[in-house]
Design an enzyme around this catalytic site. Structure first.
Site, PDB file in Angstrom:
ATOM      1  CD  GLU A  46      12.015  11.520  -0.476  1.00 37.72           C
ATOM      2  OE1 GLU A  46      11.203  12.187   0.225  1.00 37.72           O
ATOM      3  OE2 GLU A  46      13.046  11.020  -0.021  1.00 37.72           O
ATOM      4  CG  ASP A  75      -6.220   2.703   2.782  1.00 36.23           C
ATOM      5  OD1 ASP A  75      -6.563   1.580   3.189  1.00 36.23           O
ATOM      6  OD2 ASP A  75      -6.231   3.012   1.573  1.00 36.23           O
TER       7      ASP A  75
END
Ligand code: ADP
Length: 302
Positions: free
Chosen positions: A101, A209
């Protein structure tokens, strides 16, 4: 790393056909800058939709199976937005690719940081039993931290997981940077992790991360997470990483503190969590990170 071969399409058009059906084609492909590892594009489709594509070589297809698994895991918690995974595939022109998306960014809403902290804490409080088989910490599969492999073997104890799957493999890879006195210190540090780190009250799904570049203000003006290196661990490790490269607004930290997930003494453990990321940078990008690594080792070793 297990091989997850993506479905092969004759062309990207065929992948779009399999997703959206007949009549939807690519109108325009535009390169997006900003990524370290992959080529990124926005694809404008003939029905007015826009989707996001990352591409890499066929040999690196496992980057995308890992990223898709991470985004899917975060989505499962229902706590915070991530782009929906549309399709993983490969074709002759692009090599391997991942279609997601497209996050059309807009200005952050006024309570952006407070809501982000709350949503992240909800992700950190979500049930993790579906994400690790036969253990408390780890993940259902290994994945990547940047381009480096990240081991996610299941462990009962957080400190053992962090030693064996995070610090030790990075130190082993970086061994040539250290002399024998330094190696002794590193061995001491690994042997004494139990005395420095603490077991969390419960395991948390981590982004893994979490730095500024992996958070985008999405179409709702709220924080959306991208490019995760997920695993189940101690929530403190995610917050420590946010502080490593620049940090978030103080409003984020004030709000996250109120959620009760940071245990007393967090600030004395923070650099040890970030040692993992600095070692990973040392191993990927080279000596520029050596002095930061040495500084943290000295901080913890008498
Ligand atoms: P890499 O895997 O190479 O590190 P990134 O995930 O950082 O790539 O993405 C590269 C660029 O694309 C960044 O500028 C990032 O903000 C943007 N980006 C990433 N995911 C999306 C998305 N789903 N929608 C729109 N832009 C995105």
């Amino acid at each position: 790393m297990e091989e997850y071969l993506p479905p092969h399409f004759r062309s990207l058009e065929d992948a779009l056909f399999s997703l959206f059906g007949n009549g939807v084609k690519m109108e325009h492909k535009q390169r997006i800058s900003g990524g370290d590892i992959n080529e990124a594009y926005s694809l404008a489709l003939t029905d007015g939709r826009c989707i996001f594509m990352k591409a890499n070589t066929i040999e690196n297809a496992s980057f995308f199976s890992a990223e898709a698994a991470g985004l899917t895991a975060i989505a499962k918690t229902g706590a915070i937005n991530v782009p929906c995974v549309l399709c993983r595939g490969a074709d002759k022109e692009h090599g391997s690719f991942l279609l997601l998306e497209f996050i059309a960014g807009r200005a952050p809403v006024s309570d952006y940081w407070e809501t982000f902290a709350l949503q992240l804490s909800q992700m950190h409080k979500a049930d993790t039993s579906v994400f690790v088989k036969e253990g408390n910490y780890g993940f259902i599969s290994d994945n990547y931290i940047g381009s480096g492999i990240q081991k996610n073997t299941a462990y009962e104890k957080w400190t053992s997981f962090f030693r064996d799957c995070r610090l030790e493999p990075q130190f082993r890879r970086a061994a040539d940077y250290f002399d024998s006195a330094e190696r002794k210190k590193i061995t001491w540090l690994l042997d004494h992790l139990n005395d420095i780190l603490v077991e969390p009250e419960h395991p948390s799904l981590l982004h893994g991360d979490l730095w500024q570049g992996n958070v985008i203000a999405g179409p709702d003006g709220r924080a959306w997470l991208i490019d995760p290196a997920v695993y189940v661990g101690n929530a403190e490790a995610d917050i420590a990483m946010t502080e490593l490269f620049g940090g978030f607004s103080h409003r984020f930290y004030d709000a996250y503190k109120d959620t009760g997930l940071l245990l007393p003494g967090y600030s004395s453990r923070k650099n040890l969590y970030n040692l993992y990321h600095l070692l990973n940078h040392l191993n990927i990008f080279g000596r520029a990170y050596l002095s930061s690594v040495r500084k943290i080792v000295r901080e913890y070793v008498p």
